[in-house]
Structure formats: C-alpha cells, structure tokens
Design an enzyme around this catalytic site. Structure first.
Site, PDB file in Angstrom:
ATOM      1  N   HIS A 249      17.988 -37.483  46.265  1.00  0.00           N
ATOM      2  CA  HIS A 249      16.821 -37.566  47.153  1.00  0.00           C
ATOM      3  C   HIS A 249      16.716 -36.262  47.921  1.00  0.00           C
ATOM      4  O   HIS A 249      17.702 -35.776  48.469  1.00  0.00           O
ATOM      5  CB  HIS A 249      16.974 -38.726  48.146  1.00  0.00           C
ATOM      6  CG  HIS A 249      15.831 -38.797  49.101  1.00  0.00           C
ATOM      7  ND1 HIS A 249      14.646 -39.442  48.808  1.00  0.00           N
ATOM      8  CD2 HIS A 249      15.659 -38.249  50.325  1.00  0.00           C
ATOM      9  CE1 HIS A 249      13.812 -39.299  49.813  1.00  0.00           C
ATOM     10  NE2 HIS A 249      14.393 -38.582  50.745  1.00  0.00           N
TER      11      HIS A 249
ATOM     12  N   ASP B 297      10.337 -51.159  55.126  1.00  0.00           N
ATOM     13  CA  ASP B 297      10.206 -49.711  55.289  1.00  0.00           C
ATOM     14  C   ASP B 297       8.792 -49.249  54.996  1.00  0.00           C
ATOM     15  O   ASP B 297       8.256 -48.368  55.671  1.00  0.00           O
ATOM     16  CB  ASP B 297      11.188 -48.962  54.380  1.00  0.00           C
ATOM     17  CG  ASP B 297      10.977 -47.464  54.513  1.00  0.00           C
ATOM     18  OD1 ASP B 297      11.200 -46.951  55.620  1.00  0.00           O
ATOM     19  OD2 ASP B 297      10.544 -46.817  53.548  1.00  0.00           O
TER      20      ASP B 297
ATOM     21  N   ARG C  29       4.946 -45.444  61.617  1.00  0.00           N
ATOM     22  CA  ARG C  29       5.560 -44.262  62.250  1.00  0.00           C
ATOM     23  C   ARG C  29       4.690 -43.032  62.056  1.00  0.00           C
ATOM     24  O   ARG C  29       4.585 -42.173  62.926  1.00  0.00           O
ATOM     25  CB  ARG C  29       6.952 -44.028  61.665  1.00  0.00           C
ATOM     26  CG  ARG C  29       7.975 -45.037  62.156  1.00  0.00           C
ATOM     27  CD  ARG C  29       9.229 -45.006  61.292  1.00  0.00           C
ATOM     28  NE  ARG C  29       9.792 -43.676  61.216  1.00  0.00           N
ATOM     29  CZ  ARG C  29      10.435 -43.189  60.146  1.00  0.00           C
ATOM     30  NH1 ARG C  29      10.597 -43.936  59.065  1.00  0.00           N
ATOM     31  NH2 ARG C  29      10.910 -41.969  60.152  1.00  0.00           N
TER      32      ARG C  29
ATOM     33  N   SER D  23      15.336 -45.352  56.711  1.00  0.00           N
ATOM     34  CA  SER D  23      14.207 -45.449  55.783  1.00  0.00           C
ATOM     35  C   SER D  23      14.608 -44.948  54.392  1.00  0.00           C
ATOM     36  O   SER D  23      14.419 -45.634  53.381  1.00  0.00           O
ATOM     37  CB  SER D  23      13.042 -44.613  56.343  1.00  0.00           C
ATOM     38  OG  SER D  23      12.053 -44.393  55.376  1.00  0.00           O
TER      39      SER D  23
ATOM     40  N   LYS E 180      15.986 -47.578  50.858  1.00  0.00           N
ATOM     41  CA  LYS E 180      15.366 -47.550  49.521  1.00  0.00           C
ATOM     42  C   LYS E 180      16.379 -47.162  48.453  1.00  0.00           C
ATOM     43  O   LYS E 180      16.398 -47.738  47.367  1.00  0.00           O
ATOM     44  CB  LYS E 180      14.180 -46.581  49.519  1.00  0.00           C
ATOM     45  CG  LYS E 180      12.979 -47.135  50.298  1.00  0.00           C
ATOM     46  CD  LYS E 180      11.871 -46.128  50.434  1.00  0.00           C
ATOM     47  CE  LYS E 180      12.186 -45.071  51.437  1.00  0.00           C
ATOM     48  NZ  LYS E 180      11.082 -44.292  51.958  1.00  0.00           N
TER      49      LYS E 180
HETATM   50  N1  URA Z   1      11.101 -40.044  53.837  1.00  0.00           N
HETATM   51  C1  URA Z   1      11.270 -41.366  53.926  1.00  0.00           C
HETATM   52  O1  URA Z   1      11.329 -42.061  52.928  1.00  0.00           O
HETATM   53  N2  URA Z   1      11.349 -41.914  55.150  1.00  0.00           N
HETATM   54  C2  URA Z   1      11.306 -41.197  56.276  1.00  0.00           C
HETATM   55  O2  URA Z   1      11.414 -41.744  57.331  1.00  0.00           O
HETATM   56  C3  URA Z   1      11.137 -39.810  56.156  1.00  0.00           C
HETATM   57  C4  URA Z   1      11.040 -39.257  54.924  1.00  0.00           C
END
Ligand code: URA
Length: 428
Positions: A85, A164, A171, A186, A190
């Site tokens: 990621h 999320d 957010r 967050s 995932k």
């Molecule tokens: N990417 C995400 O998936 N969540 C965040 O809060 C910031 C970047």
C-alpha cells in the site's frame, strides 16, 4: 454489545479521556448502521484529530472497522500472499509493474485499489486507460485469478470495511483526514480485512505526499506497522521520498506506458529502484528468499505476468493506449542542471489537465497528464523541451502552466544540487 450514547463518546474524547473498548465497538457499529449521525461522527473525528488516541484505542478502532464488514480468506491458495500500500504520490505507478513482478516470483498479490482524488492519481484510473480492462471482480473471480495468474488489481468491494468507506467520505469534507489514528486505522482495516499474509507500506514523505514532514510520516508508519503485526500480518514500511515526482510521467495512460517500459527491462532508474525495493520486501515478508526480482524483470517473466493479468480482466495489453488530443511543450529558459522538480506542482498540473478528479463522481481523461524530460541532477539546455503537457481540452493549459511556475530550478553550475535518497528508512 453494550449500548452507549453518541454524546457521551464525543464528550469523553473532547475531554481527552481514553475511549473504552465498548465505546469504540458501539460507536463504529452504530455509525455503520446509521444510528450515529454524520454530524456526531464529524465531532468525534475532530476530537480524535485534536486529542489523539492511545495505541490500544487505535487497535480497537481498527478491529471494529474490520468487524463492520467481511474478511477475505486466501488460505486456499497454493502460494503465499503479499500486498503493498502506498500512501500516495505524484507519478506513483509502482503498483503496475510491482504486482506482476512479485507474481512472477511465486507470491500472489491481491491488490485492492482505489480511484484518485486530488493531485495523486489512482491505480484503477491508470489501468482503466487500457482498452477493455475492468476494475470490478467478484470475490470468486479474484480468487481464481490469484491462483491462475498470481496477481489481481481490482476495486475493493462494498463488503470490505464499510465503516471506513462512510467515515473516509465524512473526513474528506470535515477537515479530519490528517489525524494519524484515523489514517492508520483506515488503511490497515482494509488491508487486514483483505486477508493478505504480508504487507509492505510505502509511506511517502515530501511536498507531493500526504505527510509533508518526516516525523509525522514516521509516526504514521510506526502506527500502521504495529497494527499489522498485532493482527498477524507480516508488515514493514519504507519511508520514501516524494519531494520529487517518480519517473518521468504523471497521468493515466502515460503512467501505464512507463510501467510497461519497466516490465520490458527499461524505464526510469528511480521507478525500477523502488519497484525492486518493494518487491524484495514483499518476497521476504512472504518467506520467499531464493528469487531475485531483478532476474524476473530481465527474463521477461514479469512482462508475461502483466499481460496475463491485464487479459484476465478483459484488457488488451497490446492495444495502443489512448492519446491526448492536444499537447503543449514547455522549454527550458536557461542551460544548466535541473536542481529541483517539485512533486506537488507537477501533480497539480496533471490534475488540472484532466488526469485527476475534484469530486468522486467526476470522469478522468485517459490521455491527460505531464511528461517531464529531465529529472533533478540532469543537464538541460536552453530552448529544449522540459515538460510536455497533455489534455483533450486546450483551455486547461493555462492553469496547468500556472501550477508549474516556481516548481523547478535550473542552476548554471549545479552547485545547489544535492541528490536525495529515494528510500529514506525502513520500519519493521
Ligand atoms: N487512504 C486511506 O485509505 N485512508 C485514509 O485515511 C487516508 C488515505
């Protein structure tokens, strides 16, 4: 589950108390169901941004977000899994060559990716510039492709961490994206729900990144690595430079073309370096230590995996990529060394040319973007091309040009140039 009251949870965090496990479980579940209102969750998010969270609270918050949806299970696969990621940067196309490269080394890569918002591009937007390619797969199709091809890059389904999805959208419009506990939970909710065995985090630092300074990037990386390890995922993070954009392209089709160059054994040195560094970490995390990914780039097997991955999702890897209808060349105003190229300026230019979107529902242009013809440290000559701007809509050139103003320096003798390490640190 014990029932709480939203105001009780908000005021606790407002007054700097630690939230209990039960308060956290309840507020996430109730928000996902719609029993806690958006304005209440906004207030709580702001209290978290201002007052922070203890490691226990972050871990529980992450677990509650995972529990809001399904968990995927790749344990039936015949090979180990590893994912990567990136926190997002300009010209960051690394997932495209990386996923097939790691697959070619014997490790399955389940990449659930997103679309871009703002100045950093989204992996799915890039791949969608390939004629026929589709981002949406069922869980069964994903599993089948992971077994047969070894790599999948697709859109995350609605079932994964729905808390999320809702919270991130909130957010985004309430000035609470930047809270480290919320970013870390967050991203990691995932990735943990996705079920990967190993995870490598590319945490970007610099003008084109989410985290502009090293101390905050390090704190985010350490928080995420801790969450991953606690959940049994082999997790490491690399802190990498994002003062300068990666490679020589930012956009959609142009980044696919550059990725294919890397898979063909060429491509810009920094893109190759970061792809190999991340591949080595993914392989190590998955327990594969006897394969050098550089060999798989050189022998064409990573390219074979790329073509198989694109074809499996309906795309034609040999079809010509879309091209922008209009182009505009910016030439160097002096001869010398390019000493600085600012990632944010380039990212903003690509976005203004139509490569990115301002709102979730906006379309993107496949051919739009910026190509730069020199990287910091390179010599440039007065009158020679420095940037090529690409778009279908020429009225976009002026604003893109404005964002490049002040975004680079050319020095007559190059004395003000200090090379920056691409990989700044490793946390894990
Ligand atoms: N990417 C995400 O998936 N969540 C965040 O809060 C910031 C970047």
């Amino acid at each position: 589950m014990t029932t709480h009251d939203a105001v009780e949870v908000i005021t606790a965090k407002r007054d700097r108390a630690e939230l209990s496990d039960s308060q956290i479980d309840w507020v996430i579940a109730a928000y996902t169901r719609g029993d806690v209102a958006d304005e209440q969750m906004s207030a709580l998010s702001m209290a978290i941004l201002l007052n922070g969270m203890a490691p226990r609270e972050i871990a529980r918050w992450t677990a509650a977000m995972i529990a809001s949806g399904e968990r995927m299970d790749f344990s039936s696969l015949s090979r180990p899994t590893a994912d990567k990621h990136s926190t997002g940067g300009v010209g960051d196309k690394i997932t495209l060559p990386l996923a097939p490269l790691v697959a070619a080394c014997g490790v399955a890569v389940p990449q659930l990716s997103g679309r871009g918002l703002g100045h950093t591009g989204g992996t799915l937007d890039k791949l969608e510039s390939i004629p026929g390619w589709r981002a949406t797969l069922s869980n069964e199709e994903m599993l089948e492709q992971l077994e047969s091809v070894g790599a999948v890059i697709c859109a995350a389904g609605d079932g994964l961490a729905p808390a999320d999805k809702k919270l991130y959208a909130l957010r985004d419009v309430t000035g609470t994206v930047e809270a480290i506990p919320l970013i870390a939970s967050s991203i990691m909710s995932k990735k943990i729900a996705e079920g990967t065995g190993a995870l490598v985090l590319d945490v970007k630092v610099g003008s084109g990144a989410f985290m502009k300074d090293l101390a905050r990037a390090r704190e985010l990386a350490e928080t995420m690595v801790g969450l991953g390890k606690d959940a049994g995922v082999h997790t490491v993070a690399l802190l990498t430079d994002m003062e300068t954009p990666l490679g020589l392209t930012a956009g959609n089709a142009v980044e696919v073309a550059e990725s294919v160059e890397v898979l063909a054994g060429g491509g810009p040195a920094d893109v190759v370096e970061l792809t190999l560094a991340l591949a080595r970490e993914m392989l190590r995390g998955a327990g594969v230590t006897d394969v050098d990914p550089a060999d798989r780039l050189a022998d064409g097997s990573a390219m074979d995996a790329w073509k198989a991955m694109v074809r499996a999702q309906g795309g034609d890897p040999d079809a010509p990529l879309p091209q922008a209808r209009e182009s505009h060349v910016v030439t160097a105003e002096a001869s010398g060394t390019l000493t600085r190229l600012d990632a944010m300026s380039v990212g903003l230019a690509a976005w203004r040319l139509g490569a990115g979107r301002a709102r979730k529902e906006d379309p993107v242009q496949a051919g739009a973007g910026v190509v730069w013809h020199a990287r910091p440290g390179d010599e440039v000559r007065e009158g020679e091309p420095l940037f090529t701007l690409l778009t279908d809509e020429p009225e976009r050139f002026d604003r893109a040009l404005a964002s490049l103003e002040g975004g680079y320096d050319i020095s007559a003798d190059g004395s003000s140039y200090t090379p920056q390490e691409l990989v700044i640190d490793r946390i894990g």
